[in-house]
Write an enzyme that holds these catalytic residues in place. Structure first.
Site, PDB file in Angstrom:
ATOM      1  CG  ASP A  66      -0.333  -0.529   2.486  1.00 44.86           C
ATOM      2  OD1 ASP A  66       0.907  -0.552   2.566  1.00 44.86           O
ATOM      3  OD2 ASP A  66      -1.068  -0.917   3.399  1.00 44.86           O
ATOM      4  CG  ASN A 135      -9.241  -1.214  11.503  1.00 44.98           C
ATOM      5  OD1 ASN A 135      -8.260  -1.851  11.138  1.00 44.98           O
ATOM      6  ND2 ASN A 135      -9.721  -0.185  10.825  1.00 44.98           N
ATOM      7  CG  HIS A 137      -5.972  -2.022   8.532  1.00 43.09           C
ATOM      8  ND1 HIS A 137      -6.080  -0.707   8.945  1.00 43.09           N
ATOM      9  CD2 HIS A 137      -4.644  -2.315   8.657  1.00 43.09           C
ATOM     10  CE1 HIS A 137      -4.897  -0.250   9.278  1.00 43.09           C
ATOM     11  NE2 HIS A 137      -4.005  -1.202   9.128  1.00 43.09           N
ATOM     12  CD  GLU A 142      -9.091   1.081   7.223  1.00 39.76           C
ATOM     13  OE1 GLU A 142      -9.006   0.154   8.053  1.00 39.76           O
ATOM     14  OE2 GLU A 142      -8.577   2.197   7.404  1.00 39.76           O
TER      15      GLU A 142
END
Ligand code: F6R
Length: 249
Positions: A66, A135, A137, A142
């Site tokens: 990313d 979270n 990811h 996400e």
């Protein structure tokens, strides 16, 4: 699936040896790489491996997961900068051997489809390294990202922006969007290792263990892959039941 090591340093030593062995066995390996705090000791340990000196890296190819949208490669918080600083420059890899999404894309949709296509054309990822967000990811996929997603532009969740805000001077400077490899691109890798260290990842690992594959918890996609290992330190493993853990000496 869950391997517990005595410390983050022990994970870094083991994983860097594993990566190097992988490259020595297959010099034209295609590696999927991650950034973030978790990976820093891994790359530092790789650069210290004595066997690195006589390993042929000339046919190695890397693709990162990313990149933030809007940060130039020269920005100290861009993932391009991170990779050069922590790994590529010392390894002496040529520019054409390493790939990250272009965060300054003018046509970001083409940038995304070209990125997934380039990996597939190169023969697919042999080994994917992953961290995990609090979270759940993976990459910047996400919660809610479909498991069949390919490289795409993502609006970063507030949890992720707050988590990553520690690297920036103020929250205003934290990018709002990023490009990430999709979950399907990650699942297409032949082998995957996810690393999670620290108490702040313990609840995420607990959720990963207890949740069946569910897009609301992106890391659970890994339960659909036949060759995944999750490397934890004792703090990250602290909320998992003993029977779920394999302790590495
Ligand atoms: C980074 C990436 C992210 C991080 C995750 C954990 O390339 O893809 O998924 O792995 O946000 O970050 P750290 O290691 O900083 O806790």
């Amino acid at each position: 699936m869950f391997y517990v090591f005595s410390s983050p340093a022990a994970i870094a030593e083991h994983l860097s040896q594993q990566l190097l062995e992988h490259i020595r066995n297959k010099p034209d390996s295609i590696l999927g790489l991650a950034t973030g705090s978790t990976m820093e000791p891994v790359y530092a340990a790789l650069l210290k491996q004595p066997a690195l000196q006589d390993t042929d890296l000339s046919r190695l190819t890397t693709y990162n997961l990313d990149e933030y949208i809007g940060l130039p490669a020269s920005h100290p918080q861009s993932y391009n900068y991170y990779m050069h600083h922590h790994l590529f420059d010392t390894l002496g890899l040529k520019a054409e051997q390493t790939h990250l999404p272009n965060g300054l894309c003018s046509d970001c949709n083409s940038e995304c489809s070209d990125y997934s296509a380039a990996i597939a054309e190169a023969g697919g990822l042999d080994f994917q390294l992953l961290g995990v967000g609090s979270n759940g990811h993976i990459g910047f996929n996400e919660p809610g990202t479909p498991f069949d997603s390919r490289t795409h532009v993502v609006k970063l969740s507030e949890t992720t922006r707050i988590d990553n805000g520690r690297f920036f001077d103020s929250m205003d400077e934290v990018p709002t969007h990023a490009i990430t490899l999709g979950i399907q691109d990650i699942l297409d890798a032949k082998e995957i290792v996810l690393v999670a260290t620290g108490e702040h990842k313990a609840e995420t690992m607990n959720l990963l263990y207890r949740t069946p594959a569910d897009p609301q918890m992106p890391a659970t996609a890994l339960k659909l892959h036949p060759n995944v290992r999750i490397y934890l330190d004792p703090a990250a493993a602290s909320r998992l039941p003993q029977e779920a853990l394999y302790h590495v000496e």
